[in-house]
Design a protein around this motif. Structure first.
Motif, PDB file in Angstrom:
ATOM      1  N   GLY A  52       8.026  -4.055  -0.905  1.00  5.58           N
ATOM      2  CA  GLY A  52       7.966  -5.480  -1.192  1.00  5.58           C
ATOM      3  C   GLY A  52       7.007  -6.193  -0.246  1.00  5.58           C
ATOM      4  N   ARG A  53       7.489  -7.231   0.413  1.00  6.18           N
ATOM      5  CA  ARG A  53       6.640  -7.990   1.346  1.00  6.18           C
ATOM      6  C   ARG A  53       6.417  -7.267   2.663  1.00  6.18           C
ATOM      7  NH1 ARG A  53       6.015 -13.562  -0.330  1.00  6.18           N
ATOM      8  NH2 ARG A  53       7.202 -13.834  -2.229  1.00  6.18           N
ATOM      9  N   LEU A  54       7.021  -6.099   2.806  1.00  6.87           N
ATOM     10  CA  LEU A  54       6.766  -5.267   3.989  1.00  6.87           C
ATOM     11  C   LEU A  54       5.873  -4.080   3.634  1.00  6.87           C
ATOM     12  CD1 LEU A  54      10.237  -5.180   5.802  1.00  6.87           C
ATOM     13  CD2 LEU A  54       8.318  -6.726   6.149  1.00  6.87           C
ATOM     14  N   ALA A  55       5.171  -4.168   2.505  1.00  7.86           N
ATOM     15  CA  ALA A  55       4.317  -3.069   2.071  1.00  7.86           C
ATOM     16  C   ALA A  55       3.059  -2.986   2.929  1.00  7.86           C
ATOM     17  CB  ALA A  55       3.931  -3.257   0.598  1.00  7.86           C
ATOM     18  N   GLY A  56       2.449  -1.835   2.877  1.00 11.32           N
ATOM     19  CA  GLY A  56       1.196  -1.615   3.592  1.00 11.32           C
ATOM     20  C   GLY A  56       0.172  -1.006   2.669  1.00 11.32           C
ATOM     21  N   LYS A  57      -1.030  -0.863   3.168  1.00  7.98           N
ATOM     22  CA  LYS A  57      -2.110  -0.248   2.394  1.00  7.98           C
ATOM     23  C   LYS A  57      -2.842   0.746   3.279  1.00  7.98           C
ATOM     24  CE  LYS A  57      -5.938  -1.360  -0.673  1.00  7.98           C
ATOM     25  NZ  LYS A  57      -5.525  -0.523  -1.767  1.00  7.98           N
TER      26      LYS A  57
END
Length: 139
Positions: A52-57
């Protein structure tokens, strides 16, 4: 969002469906397993993976967090919440943030302790989901 599916003796909840595998969904799944170990928890996520809003790339040169870069644990917190932070610290998912690392105002700095996630903030969600024992379905 969580949906309780009553089935079983005396209307006892047997299965819970949590929609969304972000921080809140992962925490709900973990707390359900802790509080109601007899309940089966399923988590549905519309994205390719949890976070969610704690995702990374990931990039060729490394990775970056897309949402929050740190988490604050308030000094005054209930024992259950403290135990979750302690579990994340013990697993190496969170680490104390060095003082003075935040540029600009630090609205929570005087009221709590800041933590970073050395392997990215999505590791927090993944750890909570792993401890929940939930079945996770992604889009």
């Amino acid at each position: 969002c969580a949906r309780f599916i009553p089935a079983g003796p005396a209307g006892m909840v047997q299965k819970v469906l949590v929609v969304g595998a972000g921080a809140t969904g992962a925490l709900i799944a973990r707390l359900m397993k802790q509080s109601l170990p007899h309940v089966t928890v399923d988590v549905f996520e519309k994205s390719r993976g949890p976070g969610g809003r704690l995702a990374g790339k990931r990039f060729k040169a490394g990775r970056t967090d897309l949402g929050a870069q740190y988490i604050t644990r308030p000094f005054e917190l209930d024992p259950l919440s403290n135990s979750i932070y302690d579990d994340l610290l013990g697993a190496g998912v969170l680490a104390p943030m060095e003082k003075g690392c935040i540029d600009g105002p630090d609205p929570f700095g005087a009221m709590g302790e800041n933590f970073i996630a050395p392997d990215g903030m999505s590791a927090v969600v993944k750890e909570l989901l792993a401890k929940s024992g939930a079945t996770i379905s992604t889009g």
